[in-house]
Every structure is written in structure tokens, then in C-alpha cells.
Motif scaffolding. Structure first.
Motif, PDB file in Angstrom:
ATOM      1  N   ASP A  43       4.954  -1.753   4.473  1.00  0.00           N
ATOM      2  CA  ASP A  43       6.140  -2.143   5.242  1.00  0.00           C
ATOM      3  C   ASP A  43       6.975  -0.940   5.674  1.00  0.00           C
ATOM      4  O   ASP A  43       7.571  -0.944   6.758  1.00  0.00           O
ATOM      5  N   ALA A  44       7.028   0.094   4.842  1.00  0.00           N
ATOM      6  CA  ALA A  44       7.788   1.295   5.226  1.00  0.00           C
ATOM      7  C   ALA A  44       7.131   1.975   6.420  1.00  0.00           C
ATOM      8  O   ALA A  44       7.801   2.415   7.360  1.00  0.00           O
ATOM      9  N   SER A  70       9.490  -7.881   7.794  1.00  0.00           N
ATOM     10  CA  SER A  70       9.775  -8.662   6.581  1.00  0.00           C
ATOM     11  C   SER A  70       9.048 -10.004   6.598  1.00  0.00           C
ATOM     12  O   SER A  70       8.477 -10.426   5.584  1.00  0.00           O
ATOM     13  N   GLN A 101       4.779  -1.320  -0.442  1.00  0.00           N
ATOM     14  CA  GLN A 101       5.028   0.107  -0.292  1.00  0.00           C
ATOM     15  C   GLN A 101       6.484   0.492  -0.514  1.00  0.00           C
ATOM     16  O   GLN A 101       6.784   1.453  -1.239  1.00  0.00           O
ATOM     17  N   SER A 102       7.411  -0.238   0.077  1.00  0.00           N
ATOM     18  CA  SER A 102       8.823   0.146   0.021  1.00  0.00           C
ATOM     19  C   SER A 102       9.416   0.028  -1.374  1.00  0.00           C
ATOM     20  O   SER A 102      10.490   0.571  -1.634  1.00  0.00           O
ATOM     21  N   HIS A 103       8.727  -0.669  -2.286  1.00  0.00           N
ATOM     22  CA  HIS A 103       9.231  -0.833  -3.643  1.00  0.00           C
ATOM     23  C   HIS A 103       8.534   0.092  -4.634  1.00  0.00           C
ATOM     24  O   HIS A 103       8.579  -0.132  -5.845  1.00  0.00           O
ATOM     25  N   ALA A 155       8.000   7.677  -1.629  1.00  0.00           N
ATOM     26  CA  ALA A 155       8.997   8.360  -0.794  1.00  0.00           C
ATOM     27  C   ALA A 155       9.252   9.773  -1.308  1.00  0.00           C
ATOM     28  O   ALA A 155       9.391  10.724  -0.521  1.00  0.00           O
TER      29      ALA A 155
END
Length: 339
Positions: free
Chosen positions: A48-49, A63, A88-90, A95
């Protein structure tokens, strides 16, 4: 100290949640993932990132697509007990590693990457390239190395991204004075990229020339009827061309009866076989492929809480692994850490 690798090779793959998955995804990667999950340690990343690098104008679409794609995974046969599905974003380590690796890659090297050059041209960015998009190879390197993946299934056009990942790995290992991270190998599927039903170079959600995994019988029938064949094959008696004929490309990808397909090709090239006969064969094949996926998908859609729990559990498992890699890399480079 030599790098210790697990008994089962680690595979990292995934998809950008920017819309429903389609038959191009199925033939290019999904069915291979189902086959490999029993012999490899497989991680499926809901990227998602990464999707925001060219969808920041519509983050709600990203989302919305997360649960949709996870549902597609389960519907095609991905087993969450064998394959880790994660968001990915979690995974904050990704990052951090991206920022770290960005310091060992130049802008000039990123701009020379053939995959990035082609994508920039295809999207018409010109010089208005989002920084996040330009740095996508660095972020992908962080994804791959965080899981210490040694196999990454990609299309042939994505192979330069794996080479750039390995350049970063070699730079980090050289600076650390030890093999902290393994290099990865691109696993390129035997079936090439599936063209769109309109005959364009690829099946793409943005171009509307796809057949989604949730397609109804009528949608499949309509898509096959509209498929590009040989524009010079006007009458059944006319000899036809196989090259560039989307219907035969799809038959090669999906029809397991190779003898029947070979016979159809011979008859088509010789003349005397109409497009309608070949399209009817393809429609029957695709209906058989999609029907069980569609049925499982419909059943799964009744319990979105289950899909969410699958993603949550997988992300927790993945976070423990990626956090460990992040600490290993920082310590090997002599960076300050509180842990």
C-alpha cells in the motif's frame, strides 16, 4: 561470519492495492505462489505504501483495495498458514531501511534504471516525477532485504530492480565487513506478460482491458468476444496469423490440453477455422478457471472480519522478522540503537 540461511528458501512477492486482481496476475504470479507455498517460506506483501507513489491523489482507492486483494489471494488458494500475508505500511522497519539505503544510491543511478525509465515515460511524468516513485527501487530493496528473501518472482521487465537491490546489498555488506544480507534472484515466470484483451502490450487495470478474477460468466463471454485476433482473418477460409493473436496467447496460458491448442493453431494457419470456434474454446477454458475462484471469493466476502484478521496476524509475524533485520543491519553498520 557467513550468512545463515533457512532450510526453505524465502520468497517475497506481492501486489500494489490499486484495484482488483485479474487473469494477468493469475497466470503471471498467483498460481505460481499457490504452488510454491508448500516448498518455500513465502511472504505476500500488500504494498500500500508503494501504491501511493502514483496514487497519492486517491488514497481511498488504495485503502479500499487492500481487503479486495487479500480476498483474491485466499480465493485462488493462498493458505495463510503457509504464506504470510502482510501490510507494507504497518512494517516500520521497511521505511527505516528505505531511508538508510537511499543514502547509498544516487539519483543518477535511479534514473538509469530501465524499469523506472519505462514507467516514467508510460505515466507521462516528464520531470514532474514524484520523489517516492523515483525511489521505488530503494523501497523495494528494503522490502526484499527486510525478509532476507533470496527469490523474488517478477516479470522480465522488473529484473533490473532486483539487480539494483543486489547492488545495495553488496554495498551494505562491504561497508559492514560481513554478509549481513543475502542477494536475491529474480524468478521470471515461463509465461510472459499477458496482453490486454484489446491486443495492447499488457493487461492493465488502468486501461480497462482486463478480466478480473471476480468476473461473471457474462463478463467473461463479452471479454472473449471483444478479443483482438487477426484483423486480416476476415473469413473462416482465410489463413490466419497466430503471432499477436490474443486469443491464442490466452489459450497457451490457460488451456492445459496442449494437443488441442496445437491442432487449432494448425487449422487456423491453414485456413478453414473461424475466430468464433477458437473464441468458444477459450471462453470455455476461462469459465472453468474463474468459476471456482469466483465462488470462493463470494463466500469469503461474507466475512470481511476474517480477511482482516488474516492480514493482522500476518503483519504481526512479518513485523517480528523485519524488525530483527533492521536491528541486524544497524548494528553491523555501527549505527546507534536503543535495543
Amino acid at each position: 561470519m557467513p550468512l545463515s540461511l533457512p532450510e526453505r528458501p524465502i520468497i517475497l512477492t506481492g501486489d500494489r492495492p490499486t484495484g482488483p486482481l485479474h487473469l494477468g496476475h493469475y497466470v503471471g504470479s498467483l498460481r505460481n505462489r499457490v504452488a510454491l507455498q508448500s516448498t518455500h517460506q513465502q511472504f505476500l506483501l500488500l504494498a500500500d505504501a508503494q501504491a501511493l507513489t502514483d496514487h497519492m491523489h486517491d488514497p481511498a482507492k488504495v485503502s479500499r483495495s487492500i481487503l479486495e486483494i487479500a480476498t483474491d489471494y485466499l480465493a485462488v488458494g493462498i493458505d495463510p498458514d503457509s504464506t504470510t500475508i502482510c501490510l507494507q505500511s504497518h512494517l516500520p522497519a521497511l521505511a527505516d531501511l528505505t531511508l538508510l539505503y537511499a543514502n547509498v544510491v544516487t539519483v543518477a543511478r535511479l534514473e538509469r534504471n530501465p524499469t523506472i525509465k519505462d514507467e516514467i515515460q508510460a505515466r507521462g511524468f516528464g520531470r514532474d516525477i514524484p520523489a517516492g516513485f523515483l525511489c521505488y527501487p530503494v523501497a523495494q530493496a528494503a522490502d526484499i532485504t527486510a525478509f532476507k528473501a533470496t527469490i523474488v518472482p517478477v516479470g522480465e521487465d522488473q529484473a533490473p530492480l532486483i539487480e539494483q537491490t543486489n547492488e545495495i546489498v553488496r554495498r551494505i555488506n562491504r561497508q559492514a565487513g560481513a554478509d549481513v544480507l543475502p542477494e536475491a534472484q529474480a524468478l521470471i515466470p515461463s509465461v510472459g506478460r499477458l496482453p490486454g484483451i484489446d491486443g495492447k502490450a499488457k493487461m492493465s487495470k488502468s486501461q480497462g482491458n482486463t478480466i478480473p478474477l471476480s468476473a461473471t460468466e457474462d463478463q467473461i463471454r463479452d471479454a472473449v468476444r471483444r478479443m483482438f485476433t487477426d484483423p486480416l482473418h476476415i473469413r473462416a477460409a482465410d489463413p490466419g496469423r497466430i503471432e499477436g493473436n490474443v486469443v491464442f496467447t490466452y489459450l497457451d496460458a490457460f488451456d492445459d490440453d496442449h494437443a488441442v491448442v496445437a491442432d487449432l493453431k494448425d487449422r487456423y494457419v491453414s485456413g478453414g477455422l473461424g475466430d468464433s470456434v477458437v473464441k468458444k474454446r477459450l471462453e470455455d477454458v476461462l469459465q472453468a478457471v474463474v468459476a471456482p475462484i469466483r465462488a470462493r471469493r463470494a463466500a469469503l466476502a461474507h466475512d470481511p472480519g476474517h480477511i482482516l484478521e488474516v492480514i493482522r496476524r500476518g503483519t504481526e509475524r512479518a513485523r517480528a522478522i523485519t524488525d530483527t533485520t533492521q536491528r541486524d543491519v544497524r548494528r553491523a553498520l555501527g549505527l546507534f540503537t536503543l535495543h
